[in-house]
Design a protein around this motif. Structure first.
Motif, PDB file in Angstrom:
ATOM      1  N   ASN A   1       0.841  -1.193   0.000  1.00 60.61           N
ATOM      2  CA  ASN A   1       0.000   0.000   0.000  1.00 60.61           C
ATOM      3  C   ASN A   1       0.880   1.248   0.000  1.00 60.61           C
ATOM      4  OD1 ASN A   1      -1.998   1.843   0.211  1.00 60.61           O
ATOM      5  ND2 ASN A   1      -2.815   1.125   2.153  1.00 60.61           N
TER       6      ASN A   1
ATOM      7  N   GLY B   1      -5.537   1.220   0.807  1.00 60.11           N
ATOM      8  CA  GLY B   1      -5.729   0.468  -0.423  1.00 60.11           C
ATOM      9  C   GLY B   1      -6.072  -0.984  -0.163  1.00 60.11           C
ATOM     10  N   LEU B   2      -5.952  -1.399   1.104  1.00 53.92           N
ATOM     11  CA  LEU B   2      -6.301  -2.749   1.532  1.00 53.92           C
ATOM     12  C   LEU B   2      -7.280  -2.653   2.692  1.00 53.92           C
ATOM     13  CD1 LEU B   2      -2.797  -4.493   1.541  1.00 53.92           C
ATOM     14  CD2 LEU B   2      -4.679  -4.969  -0.035  1.00 53.92           C
ATOM     15  N   TRP B   3      -8.191  -3.631   2.770  1.00 55.20           N
ATOM     16  CA  TRP B   3      -9.167  -3.667   3.845  1.00 55.20           C
ATOM     17  C   TRP B   3      -9.341  -5.095   4.361  1.00 55.20           C
ATOM     18  CZ3 TRP B   3      -9.248  -0.357  -0.144  1.00 55.20           C
ATOM     19  CH2 TRP B   3      -9.449   0.996   0.134  1.00 55.20           C
TER      20      TRP B   3
ATOM     21  N   SER C   1      -7.557  -9.332   4.327  1.00 57.96           N
ATOM     22  CA  SER C   1      -6.729  -8.530   3.423  1.00 57.96           C
ATOM     23  C   SER C   1      -7.256  -8.628   2.005  1.00 57.96           C
ATOM     24  CB  SER C   1      -5.273  -9.009   3.469  1.00 57.96           C
ATOM     25  OG  SER C   1      -4.467  -8.252   2.591  1.00 57.96           O
TER      26      SER C   1
ATOM     27  N   GLY D   1      -8.581  -5.895  -1.591  1.00 56.63           N
ATOM     28  CA  GLY D   1      -8.753  -4.573  -2.166  1.00 56.63           C
ATOM     29  C   GLY D   1      -9.962  -4.556  -3.070  1.00 56.63           C
TER      30      GLY D   1
ATOM     31  N   TYR E   1     -11.716  -2.902  -6.971  1.00 54.90           N
ATOM     32  CA  TYR E   1     -11.375  -2.431  -8.313  1.00 54.90           C
ATOM     33  C   TYR E   1     -12.626  -2.036  -9.078  1.00 54.90           C
ATOM     34  CZ  TYR E   1     -12.941  -6.963 -10.009  1.00 54.90           C
ATOM     35  OH  TYR E   1     -13.719  -8.067 -10.285  1.00 54.90           O
TER      36      TYR E   1
ATOM     37  N   TYR F   1      -7.440  -0.287  -9.815  1.00 54.82           N
ATOM     38  CA  TYR F   1      -7.284  -1.001  -8.550  1.00 54.82           C
ATOM     39  C   TYR F   1      -7.158  -0.011  -7.395  1.00 54.82           C
ATOM     40  CZ  TYR F   1      -6.371  -5.258 -11.249  1.00 54.82           C
ATOM     41  OH  TYR F   1      -6.470  -6.325 -12.097  1.00 54.82           O
ATOM     42  N   SER F   2      -7.403  -0.498  -6.183  1.00 53.39           N
ATOM     43  CA  SER F   2      -7.354   0.368  -5.000  1.00 53.39           C
ATOM     44  C   SER F   2      -5.935   0.716  -4.578  1.00 53.39           C
ATOM     45  CB  SER F   2      -8.100  -0.290  -3.835  1.00 53.39           C
ATOM     46  OG  SER F   2      -7.593  -1.595  -3.571  1.00 53.39           O
ATOM     47  N   ILE F   3      -4.934   0.066  -5.149  1.00 59.36           N
ATOM     48  CA  ILE F   3      -3.541   0.415  -4.896  1.00 59.36           C
ATOM     49  C   ILE F   3      -2.949   0.970  -6.185  1.00 59.36           C
ATOM     50  CG2 ILE F   3      -1.257  -0.482  -4.331  1.00 59.36           C
ATOM     51  CD1 ILE F   3      -2.522  -2.378  -2.390  1.00 59.36           C
TER      52      ILE F   3
END
Length: 256
Positions: free
Chosen positions: A26, A67-69, A167, A169, A171, A181-183
């Motif tokens: 991230n 960027g990660l959940w 973990s 993400g 998109y 993408y979230s990252i």
């Protein structure tokens, strides 16, 4: 541009990979500058005001670098809801979540297809996989339901070794072949095409996407309930594990 207001979720799974095998870390930097909103469309700030309350969250200043959940509930259940979709390619777009350890080892889950127009559903992860929806979506006011499996919702139970409720993400994929993408480092050229906003200290988030180059970030906005950013220590351990995996892979390559 076609303008749609929706509240929907769909689901499905699809194996996807990108060309570069680099660890997923991230490294997002926020905030980013927002572009002007096109005439006749709702601004990102308006969307945030409608969901979180007027002035509660600033589109310009409250952008999260996350960027990660991970799931914030013990049963790993989340409720995604499509808030707005205002883009000419709405019918071919998808929103989903991804799991993985590097950019060549990603498992993607299409949470809804383009054209979703109402309702919401739950997404639940378990030891055997991820189950999405029961085929029912509210498509009009009142107790009117209609199955949308296979069109708006890709219902079912899906399993893959990469699925991890702690973990993941998100998109946004356009019909023109772009995936946001979230990252940022996972996007072409490291582009920022995804913004995240937390509703105060709650576990409710709004995800906003950019499908082009005007940076208004309101081409699609999705609310996801009951998710939280993983603890920094967990991300550090993940990074160390990935670094170790890369080192092992390189040693094997030299021996071949």
């Amino acid at each position: 541009m076609e303008f749609k207001t929706a509240a929907a979720i769909v689901a499905g799974m699809l194996l996807s990979a990108t060309a570069h095998a680099v660890p997923i870390v991230n490294t997002n930097v926020r905030p980013v500058a927002l572009g002007a909103t096109a005439a006749g469309e709702q601004s990102l700030q308006t969307v945030l005001d409608n969901v979180f309350g007027a002035g509660a969250v600033s589109a310009a200043n409250d952008q999260s670098a996350a960027g990660l959940w991970g799931s914030a509930t013990s049963s790993a259940t989340m409720i995604p809801t499509l808030i707005i979709e205002q883009t000419s390619g709405a019918s071919s777009q998808k929103f989903g979540m991804w799991f993985g350890t590097d950019t060549s080892n990603i498992y993607t889950v299409d949470l809804f297809f383009g054209g979703a127009v109402g309702g919401s559903t739950t997404l639940q992860q378990s030891a055997v996989g991820i189950g999405i929806g029961n085929g029912q979506m509210i498509i009009s006011a009142g107790p009117t339901f209609q199955s949308q499996c296979g069109t708006q919702v890709n219902c079912g139970l899906f399993s893959n070794a990469l699925i991890n409720p702690t973990s993941f993400g998100f998109y946004f994929a356009t019909g023109a072949g772009k995936t946001a993408y979230s990252i940022d480092s996972m996007n072409l050229g490291g582009a920022t095409d995804f913004l995240a906003f937390q509703g105060g200290t709650s576990t409710n988030w709004i995800f906003a996407f950019e499908d082009g180059t005007d940076n208004d970030f309101q081409d699609m906005a999705v609310k996801v309930e009951s998710i939280t950013v993983p603890e920094p220590g967990s991300l550090a351990l993940l990074g160390l594990a990935l670094a170790g995996a890369v080192a092992v892979s390189r040693r094997k390559s030299k021996q071949d």
